[in-house]
Scaffold this active site. Sequence first.
Site, PDB file in Angstrom:
ATOM      1  N   GLY A  43      -5.287  -3.342  11.881  1.00  0.00           N
ATOM      2  CA  GLY A  43      -5.123  -2.008  11.306  1.00  0.00           C
ATOM      3  C   GLY A  43      -6.409  -1.198  11.353  1.00  0.00           C
ATOM      4  O   GLY A  43      -7.321  -1.460  12.147  1.00  0.00           O
ATOM      5  N   GLY A  65      -2.280   1.915   8.796  1.00  0.00           N
ATOM      6  CA  GLY A  65      -3.492   1.921   9.598  1.00  0.00           C
ATOM      7  C   GLY A  65      -3.352   2.652  10.916  1.00  0.00           C
ATOM      8  O   GLY A  65      -4.285   3.337  11.358  1.00  0.00           O
ATOM      9  N   THR A 102      -6.702   3.969   2.860  1.00  0.00           N
ATOM     10  CA  THR A 102      -5.697   2.927   2.638  1.00  0.00           C
ATOM     11  C   THR A 102      -4.359   3.491   3.111  1.00  0.00           C
ATOM     12  O   THR A 102      -4.146   4.699   3.079  1.00  0.00           O
ATOM     13  CB  THR A 102      -5.635   2.516   1.153  1.00  0.00           C
ATOM     14  OG1 THR A 102      -4.636   1.504   0.988  1.00  0.00           O
ATOM     15  CG2 THR A 102      -5.306   3.674   0.242  1.00  0.00           C
ATOM     16  N   THR A 111      -4.826  -2.077   0.519  1.00  0.00           N
ATOM     17  CA  THR A 111      -6.196  -2.415   0.935  1.00  0.00           C
ATOM     18  C   THR A 111      -7.187  -2.010  -0.155  1.00  0.00           C
ATOM     19  O   THR A 111      -6.990  -0.981  -0.799  1.00  0.00           O
ATOM     20  CB  THR A 111      -6.541  -1.605   2.210  1.00  0.00           C
ATOM     21  OG1 THR A 111      -5.770  -2.106   3.276  1.00  0.00           O
ATOM     22  CG2 THR A 111      -8.015  -1.665   2.563  1.00  0.00           C
TER      23      THR A 111
HETATM   24  N1  ASP Z   1      -4.668   0.070   5.982  1.00  0.00           N
HETATM   25  C1  ASP Z   1      -4.148  -1.276   6.024  1.00  0.00           C
HETATM   26  C2  ASP Z   1      -3.643  -1.588   7.390  1.00  0.00           C
HETATM   27  O1  ASP Z   1      -3.061  -0.756   8.028  1.00  0.00           O
HETATM   28  C3  ASP Z   1      -3.038  -1.516   5.078  1.00  0.00           C
HETATM   29  C4  ASP Z   1      -3.242  -1.166   3.654  1.00  0.00           C
HETATM   30  O2  ASP Z   1      -3.879  -0.178   3.306  1.00  0.00           O
HETATM   31  O3  ASP Z   1      -2.744  -1.922   2.817  1.00  0.00           O
HETATM   32  O4  ASP Z   1      -3.774  -2.725   7.787  1.00  0.00           O
END
Ligand code: ASP
Length: 334
Positions: free
Chosen positions: A221, A245, A242, A191
Amino acid sequence: MKPNSRRVFLRNTSISSLVLLANPLKSCSSKIENKIVSETYKPLILSTWAHGIPANDKAWDVLSKTDNILDAVEQGVRVTESDPDNLSVGLQGLPDRDGIVTLDASIMIGDGSCGSVSFVRQIKHPISLARQVMEKTPHVMLSGEGARLFAIAQGFPLEEEKLSPKAEKAYREWLVQSAYKPIINIENHDTIGMIGIGKDGKLAGACTTSGLAYKMHGRVGDSPIIGAGLYVDDEVGAATATGLGESVIRICGSFLVVELMRQGRSPQEACEEAVRRLTVKNASQIADMQVGFLAINKEGEFGAYAVHPGFNFAMHHSEAKVLKDAKSKFSDNG
Ligand code: ASP
């Protein structure tokens, strides 16, 4: 999911590329009794991962021209949303297990104004849609078909629902086993969360993602959840997250980081305490999951911390732009 070549590239480049900027303005270091306690910068932009470097460049450019930190973070993460090679942000990202790309995004400024969209399809710039939710509706979050209809009403073009060539290839490979393992480890999450402070002390943040690869259709997420993937308060600071989630939502991660700073912790201490709490609440999964937090306080001091090694972040201020490796709770060998 196997490490893809981009991530290998990220790891190889995470030996912090430092670029000194021409014509630097003086940064200030906060001093207490003549002891330098931390680096502080105003303005300052921080973003998760190496894709934060071009995103920060754009944000810095916008901030330099407008002094508007909200415009800066929105325009910055739009760069990542448009990157055809990015498999974790924007419509070119990896799909859910039914082969459909659904996006999550949130945006927030330090007076408490915020907006987000979740589970949205066919919109190239969900971060701008989140901003429209913030500015044009009395609501904070729109989701799914409602978010898409709102986008149409606001004049956003609808993109064709077609996987990018890279995402299509990866999805076809995944389909062979179709193993449903909704786990984000240190290799498969990216993310972009961007937080920034202007020279006027105003803070803003933006967070946008295609979420967990091969997730269940409908899964949302932390990124669009205000207080989980992003939180901003001009009285204190800003934080973004990030990683897995679900684990961030369980501890209201970004809100927790900001609240810890409110109680007197430095951004670094706040990120470390949030990771400690997250590891306690997600103990059974901790070996095979990753989360990283970034934080800025209103003085322009910053912090970053992750569960495992491998999390890096891009920092841009008046003296330099740099990719830094975050420290982590567990070491390489666990
Ligand atoms: N935090 C994001 C999610 O859980 C994923 C990511 O950081 O790539 O959707």
